[in-house]
Design an enzyme around this catalytic site. Structure first.
Site, mmCIF file in Angstrom:
data_model
loop_
_atom_site.group_PDB
_atom_site.id
_atom_site.type_symbol
_atom_site.label_atom_id
_atom_site.label_comp_id
_atom_site.label_asym_id
_atom_site.label_seq_id
_atom_site.Cartn_x
_atom_site.Cartn_y
_atom_site.Cartn_z
ATOM 1 N N ASP A 46 0.840 -1.205 0.000
ATOM 2 C CA ASP A 46 0.000 0.000 0.000
ATOM 3 C C ASP A 46 0.872 1.252 0.000
ATOM 4 O O ASP A 46 2.000 1.249 0.506
ATOM 5 C CB ASP A 46 -0.919 0.018 1.237
ATOM 6 N N ASP A 71 4.135 2.640 -4.269
ATOM 7 C CA ASP A 71 3.313 3.593 -5.024
ATOM 8 C C ASP A 71 3.207 3.002 -6.418
ATOM 9 O O ASP A 71 4.181 2.982 -7.182
ATOM 10 C CB ASP A 71 3.972 4.976 -5.077
ATOM 11 N N TYR A 163 -11.806 8.713 -13.841
ATOM 12 C CA TYR A 163 -11.833 7.380 -13.227
ATOM 13 C C TYR A 163 -12.403 6.354 -14.203
ATOM 14 O O TYR A 163 -11.831 5.273 -14.401
ATOM 15 C CB TYR A 163 -12.683 7.459 -11.957
ATOM 16 N N LYS A 167 -10.420 3.123 -15.707
ATOM 17 C CA LYS A 167 -10.877 1.743 -15.486
ATOM 18 C C LYS A 167 -11.152 1.035 -16.816
ATOM 19 O O LYS A 167 -10.942 -0.172 -16.935
ATOM 20 C CB LYS A 167 -12.112 1.737 -14.585
ATOM 21 N N THR A 198 -16.822 1.084 1.533
ATOM 22 C CA THR A 198 -15.410 1.046 1.923
ATOM 23 C C THR A 198 -15.009 2.424 2.456
ATOM 24 O O THR A 198 -15.676 3.421 2.177
ATOM 25 C CB THR A 198 -14.503 0.716 0.715
#
Ligand SMILES: NC(=O)c1ccc[n+]([C@@H]2O[C@H](COP(=O)([O-])OP(=O)(O)OC[C@H]3O[C@@H](n4cnc5c(N)ncnc54)[C@H](O)[C@@H]3O)[C@@H](O)[C@H]2O)c1
Length: 261
Positions: A46, A71, A163, A167, A198
Site C-alpha cells: 500500500d 506507489d 476514473y 478503469k 469502503t
C-alpha cells in the site's frame, strides 16, 4: 479426500504467494483476509506504509503476511516492492491490482494534473505491477486479477470521467495481457465492482463536489444495497484460484444488478 473436499480444494490458495496492492483498506484488505483464510501467504502492499503495517498486525497470522510500501504509479517503487516480496516469499502466484483512489472531480473543472494522476494510479499502476508479476510467474504460471469498475462500462452518475476512462484502460490491459501471456500459463481477468461500502467511498461522499445518485446509496442498485467488500473479495478469490482455470480475459461484473436496473 471426499468429493466435497476435492470440489472445495480448487478454491484454495494453499501454499500460494499473493501480492495485493491497496491492501490496507476496503476491498484490498478484505481480499487479503480471505486469501489468508484459504492458505495463501500475502504481501499487503500500500501507498500508506503505516496502514499496511497496521493491517498485517490486525490480520495476526504471524509470518504468513508481510507489509510492503508501494506507489503503483512509480516504476522504481513498484520494482522495489516486488523485489521485497520475492525475497520474503519467493515468486508470486497471484497478483491483485486493486490500488486506486477516487475523488469527485467535475468534468468541466477538473485539472489536467488530476486527470493525469488518476491514469497514473489506475491504469499505469496496473501495467507496471502486471509486468513485475509476469517476470515472477514466467515458467510456472499464475493468476492476475485487475480491479476495474462497473463504471468502465456504464455511467454511475458520479462526475468521474477520469476514473471511468482509467478503469476502461484497466479492462483493455486485461484483454490484451490475457492473450499475450496465456502461453506462459498466466491468466488475467478483471473484476468490475458495483457500489461497495469502503473507507475510500466514505471519504468521497464527504468531499465537496455534488453527486446525483451514487451507486452506494441503497435503492440505486436493484438489490437495494451496496456490497460488503467480502462479497467482492469472493469473486476475486474465484478468479485467482484454480476454480477459474479455464477463465482468462474475462470482465466479471459484480454489481448486484446495478447495470441492468
Ligand atoms: N468502493 C467502491 O464502491 C468501488 C466501486 C468500483 C470499483 N472499486 C475499485 O475497488 C478497488 C478498491 O476500492 P476501495 O473502495 O476498497 O478503496 P479504498 O480507498 O478504501 O482503498 C484503496 C487503497 O489503495 C491505496 N492506494 C491509493 N493510491 C495508491 C498507490 N498509488 N499505490 C498503492 N496504493 C495506493 C490507499 O492507500 C488505500 O489503502 C479500487 O480499484 C476501486 O477503484 C471500488
Amino acid at each position: 479426500m471426499s468429493r466435497f473436499d476435492t470440489a472445495l480444494a480448487s478454491f484454495s490458495l494453499n501454499g500460494k504467494v499473493a501480492l495485493i496492492t491497496g491492501a490496507a483498506s476496503g476491498l484490498g484488505k478484505a481480499t487479503a483476509e480471505l486469501f489468508l483464510d484459504v492458505g495463501a501467504r500475502v504481501v499487503v502492499a500500500d501507498l500508506d506504509g503505516e496502514a499496511a503495517k497496521a493491517t498485517v498486525e490486525e490480520l495476526d497470522v504471524g509470518d504468513r503476511a508481510v507489509a510492503v510500501h508501494i506507489d503503483v504509479a512509480d516504476e522504481a517503487a513498484v520494482k522495489r516492492a516486488f523485489a521485497e516480496s520475492a525475497t520474503t516469499f519467493g515468486p508470486l502466484d497471484v497478483l491483485v491490482n486493486n490500488a486506486a483512489y477516487r475523488n469527485k472531480a467535475d468534468t468541466m473543472s477538473m485539472s489536467v494534473e488530476e486527470w493525469d494522476r488518476m491514469q497514473a494510479v489506475c491504469s499505469r499502476g496496473t501495467f507496471l505491477c502486471l509486468r513485475q508479476a509476469v517476470e515472477q510467474m514466467r515458467g510456472k504460471g499464475g493468476s492476475i486479477v485487475n480491479i476495474s469498475s462497473m463504471s468502465a462500462q456504464h455511467p454511475t452518475i458520479f462526475p468521474n470521467m477520469h476514473y471511468d476512462a482509467a478503469k476502461a484502460g484497466v479492462d483493455a490491459i486485461t484483454r490484451l495481457a490475457a492473450v499475450e501471456f496465456a502461453k506462459e500459463g498466466i491468466r488475467v481477468n478483471s473484476v468490475l465492482p458495483g457500489g461497495m461500502t469502503t473507507p475510500g467511498v466514505a471519504k468521497m461522499h464527504a468531499s465537496t463536489v455534488a453527486i446525483t445518485g451514487p451507486a452506494t446509496i441503497p435503492g440505486r442498485s436493484v438489490m437495494g444495497r451496496a456490497a460488503d467488500p467480502i462479497e467482492m473479495a469472493r469473486a476475486v478469490l474465484f478468479l485467482a484460484s484454480d476454480a477459474a482455470s479455464y477463465i482468462t480475459g474475462a470482465e466479471l461484473l459484480v454489481d448486484g444488478g446495478f447495470t441492468k436496473g
